[in-house]
Design a protein around this motif. Structure first.
Motif, mmCIF file in Angstrom:
data_model
loop_
_atom_site.group_PDB
_atom_site.id
_atom_site.type_symbol
_atom_site.label_atom_id
_atom_site.label_comp_id
_atom_site.label_asym_id
_atom_site.label_seq_id
_atom_site.Cartn_x
_atom_site.Cartn_y
_atom_site.Cartn_z
ATOM 1 N N ASN A 267 -21.110 -30.784 6.240
ATOM 2 C CA ASN A 267 -22.405 -31.424 6.107
ATOM 3 C C ASN A 267 -23.664 -30.363 5.851
ATOM 4 O OD1 ASN A 267 -22.208 -34.465 7.525
ATOM 5 N ND2 ASN A 267 -20.779 -32.894 8.236
ATOM 6 N N SER B 12 -26.962 -37.382 10.518
ATOM 7 C CA SER B 12 -25.719 -36.812 9.632
ATOM 8 C C SER B 12 -24.668 -36.079 10.547
ATOM 9 C CB SER B 12 -26.549 -36.062 8.691
ATOM 10 O OG SER B 12 -27.584 -36.741 7.747
ATOM 11 N N TYR C 171 -27.003 -40.998 5.862
ATOM 12 C CA TYR C 171 -26.726 -39.577 5.984
ATOM 13 C C TYR C 171 -26.907 -38.799 4.904
ATOM 14 C CZ TYR C 171 -22.091 -41.247 4.432
ATOM 15 O OH TYR C 171 -20.935 -41.883 3.917
ATOM 16 N N ILE D 35 -23.561 -34.842 0.624
ATOM 17 C CA ILE D 35 -22.522 -34.072 0.723
ATOM 18 C C ILE D 35 -22.325 -33.175 -0.730
ATOM 19 C CG2 ILE D 35 -19.911 -33.538 1.229
ATOM 20 C CD1 ILE D 35 -21.689 -34.834 3.277
ATOM 21 N N SER E 235 -15.806 -35.595 7.483
ATOM 22 C CA SER E 235 -16.537 -35.254 8.651
ATOM 23 C C SER E 235 -16.069 -36.221 9.682
ATOM 24 C CB SER E 235 -17.956 -34.774 8.533
ATOM 25 O OG SER E 235 -18.440 -33.727 7.682
#
Length: 767
Positions: A426, A455, A409, A412, A463
């Motif tokens: 995100n 993601s 992903y 952050i 998240s």
């Protein structure tokens, strides 16, 4: 006409001509003044009266460079001096080569150098000692800085220190007292305060290459986990002797030392009165690459040539936006632009090598960028980059996608190529989507969509997507900061939907658009605020909209219900409807900007208050512009002008809060030009109140976008009328196409609100 009259008149013409020529020469001199001369690296380096200041460092760096060579005024920097330097201090522990700009948490401080005389001096009454014993007091009277250069006199050793930098290397110039016992220490144990963030040096090494050079590395963990930092250093003078130290054990004239608490002390002969020069380059890959970086970027010993080159690099970047205003405005503006262009940092070596998030060596042709403070910078810094740094924007996005390819992903909060999961949401997603929708070249659009979609469905810290899909909000008893998470994840989902729409992925578009409306599920009509629910869908009580949250244990992230009440940038019209229409919406905004009551436990990130508005932290940054959506643009103009004039200045406390890797600065850059991206990925910029008489944004070698406000003064803050490319303009927004097509946006300003301009429904922002 007699002869005498003709002489008088001719003299008058000559005088008038001379006055005119003088004015032209003065204007030309002002116009030709280098933009770097307006950069003041001391802005934002130290608080006044306990306020936040910016948390910036004053040292030498080049645009988006890997090295930030700056003094550390703490032996073990902590939260209150996360950049390593505090203008209120009077002691320097040394000069390290990597720093964070304006963050709220400390890290880096790699490979500290410190010259000293070796003469033992008592510091009676000086309570500020460092464990190494080689630090020194200093005075701001003997300290200076400009873009790419820093200088200070070390009072305890009578040494003048000058520093400059290239992308991967630092260059030091130490002028010792003649015939003194000249020493230079290199400290590989210097870091943020241990064991904060679990900080510890795992391994380190010194290796003497010859009598002029040393190389080595350290492996350290902290806020960024397990960083490998390799270095190669050269001196212009012979190292007469060395003392390699591990903890309390000294090893004289030894060639190699491994350990975890390492310092090297080198002796030099300065009887000739010439300065000691030191060049050091860094790499995440190897000492060989560090040497390659050094040989490529600083092939000679001409210190001031490197200073000039650094200045030229900054001038080139600052020239992308040229403004006309007061000297103070230009100092603030160009220092803000300077701070915005410090990061993200390209830490790929000159040959393209870099250490990826999985600790393997990768290679890139377009640079590998890190230091992504995304919770902050997606709001304004990255939209600014898309306009004036399109090539680097492609590098930023491709670097984020590189993390996705390896890690699963997008980033952050990525630091030194590693993910530290700081903050929520995100927010690489709006950055990637914004760059793609604006047509930034060099990005694989299909790969970008794969990255943002995956993601948005993969659970990771900050998240919780399984709960998101199940409840259509984040329950507070599953994850704290639930209200902020719900609002911010809803915005990120809107961004995914826009890219899905562009690629004709209809099912995805509908799914993510539905998720982008999840904010409505936490709106409490009775209280008029977004509130936390548990998994049983009951409101969490007790509820106090003034109660602040930090980074856990509360529904709000670094803010309160008042500040998060306005975070629906993807659907401001929907938010207005929830609030009860335009009149109730603007009335509530009026209360927001005038309600001064605060709870006892205001979060430390909350500062720069105008009522409940807290400019010192990012959740408030778009709120002044929301009046435009409800037909009262003159109030946006008032508050934007108020913030620029009252919450930015040229002192060491020049920012209202942590500068946060360019976001606080980007707010000013946009607002001073006259507009701001309320929805960062929409391609729409909401008009505020331009601070500059003229702003020219260079979009290409042949295309510019100009904003004119020739009668803007401290009193004339209200827009009376506007023209876009010569035609009457009443919209309270402009679009990406308006800007990139090039042209002129011209405002007539006045000292009283024009309550007719921009108030019609069709004049309001479209997104």
């Amino acid at each position: 006409m007699n002869h005498r009259t003709r002489i008088i008149k001719t003299t008058g013409v000559i005088a008038a001509f001379c006055i005119s020529l003088s004015a032209q020469l003065t204007a030309s001199a002002q116009t030709s003044k280098k933009l770097t001369s307006y950069v003041n690296p001391f802005i934002g380096t130290g608080a006044v009266k306990g306020s936040l200041s910016g948390n910036n460092y004053p040292g030498a760096t080049v645009p988006f460079g890997m090295v930030q060579l700056s003094p550390d005024t703490r032996d073990e920097p902590e939260w209150d001096a996360a950049c390593g330097y505090d203008h209120n201090d009077s002691f320097i522990a040394g000069f390290s080569h990597t720093h964070l700009s304006g963050t709220g948490a400390p890290d880096l401080f790699d490979i500290l150098f410190m010259p000293y005389t070796g003469d033992e001096k008592t510091r009676a009454g000086d309570a500020k000692q460092v464990g190494s014993g080689y630090g020194s007091r200093f005075s701001h009277a003997n300290e200076s800085a400009r873009a790419g250069y820093y200088q200070v006199k070390l009072d305890d050793h009578d040494i003048n220190v000058e520093l400059t930098a290239t992308a991967h290397a630092g260059f030091h110039r130490y002028t010792f007292p003649k015939n003194s016992k000249a020493k230079v220490v290199i400290d590989l144990n210097h870091s943020l305060k241990k064991p904060n963030f679990g900080c510890q040096v795992i391994a380190a090494q010194f290796k003497m290459v010859n009598d002029h050079a040393v190389e080595g590395f350290r492996v350290i963990t902290g806020w960024a986990k397990l960083r490998k930092v390799y270095f190669y250093a050269e001196f212009n003078k012979t190292i007469k002797s060395n003392d390699l130290v591990n903890g309390g054990t000294q090893n004289f004239d030894q060639k190699l030392l491994n350990g975890t608490d390492l310092r090297a002390i080198f002796d030099f002969d300065v009887a000739d009165g010439k300065p000691v020069l030191a060049k050091i380059a860094l790499s995440t890959v190897s000492t060989q690459n560090a040497k390659l970086n050094l040989d490529t970027e600083i092939p000679n010993w001409n210190f001031y040539q490197t200073v000039t080159q650094a200045d030229s690099k900054w001038e080139k970047e600052l020239e992308k936006i040229k403004v006309e205003g007061t000297a103070e405005q230009k100092e603030i503006f160009y220092t803000c632009l300077y701070h915005t262009f410090i990061q993200p940092n390209n830490y790929a070596d000159v040959n393209g090598d870099y250490t990826a998030i999985d600790y393997t060596v990768h290679n890139t042709k377009g640079g590998f960028y890190s230091t992504f403070s995304l919770w902050d910078t997606y709001r304004a810094a990255h939209p600014l980059y898309t306009l004036v740094q399109p090539e680097r924007t492609a590098g930023f996005v491709n670097s984020m996608i590189s993390q996705y390819n390896t890690y699963g992903y997008l980033p952050i909060w990525q630091l030194w190529g590693q993910e530290n999961y700081c903050m929520i949401g995100n927010h690489a997603i709006p950055v990637v989507v914004d760059a793609v929708l604006k047509g930034t070249p060099g990005i694989d659009i299909n790969k970008a969509y794969e990255a943002v979609k995956n993601s948005s469905i993969t659970n990771h810290p900050g998240s919780p997507f399984k709960a998101w899909e199940k409840y259509r909000y984040i329950p507070e008893n599953i994850q704290s900061q639930s209200v902020s998470l719900t609002l911010e994840m809803a915005y990120d989902d809107w961004c995914v939907a826009q890219l899905a729409k562009k690629l004709s992925k209809t099912a995805d578009y509908q799914h993510f658009m539905q998720r982008s409306q999840n904010f409505k599920n936490l709106y409490d009509i009775q209280s008029g605020f977004f509130r936390a629910k548990d998994t049983d869908a009951k409101w969490q009580t007790p509820f106090n909209p003034l109660q602040y949250g930090g980074n856990g244990g509360n529904p709000y992230t670094e803010g309160n219900a008042w500040q998060y009440n306005w975070y629906v940038p993807q659907d401001v019209k929907g938010l207005i409807s929830l609030t009860g229409g335009d009149k109730k919406f603007t009335a509530k905004l009026d209360t927001f900007f005038t309600l001064t009551s605060k709870p006892g436990e205001v979060n430390g990130n909350a500062s720069g208050f105008i009522g409940q508005y807290a400019h010192g932290n990012e959740p408030s940054h778009h709120i002044t512009y929301l009046y435009n959506y409800a037909g009262q643009p003159w109030k946006t103009q008032f508050y934007v002008a108020k913030i620029m004039s009252e919450l930015y200045n040229t002192s060491s406390s020049g920012y209202a809060g942590n500068e946060d890797c360019g976001q606080m600065s980007a707010w000013y850059v946009f607002s001073a030009m006259g507009f701001y991206p309320v929805n960062p990925a929409s391609g729409v910029y909401v008009i505020g109140a331009p601070a500059m008489k003229k702003s020219v944004m260079r979009l290409s070698p042949i295309k510019t976008f100009t904003v004119l406000a020739p009668n803007r003064t401290a009193e004339n803050i209200y827009i009376q009328s506007a023209k876009l490319n010569g035609k009457v303009y009443t919209h309270t927004y402009i679009t990406q196409k308006d800007i990139t097509d090039g042209g002129v946006l011209e405002f007539v300003m006045g000292n009283k609100p024009n309550m007719n301009w921009g108030t019609a429904i069709n004049d309001r922002p479209v997104k």
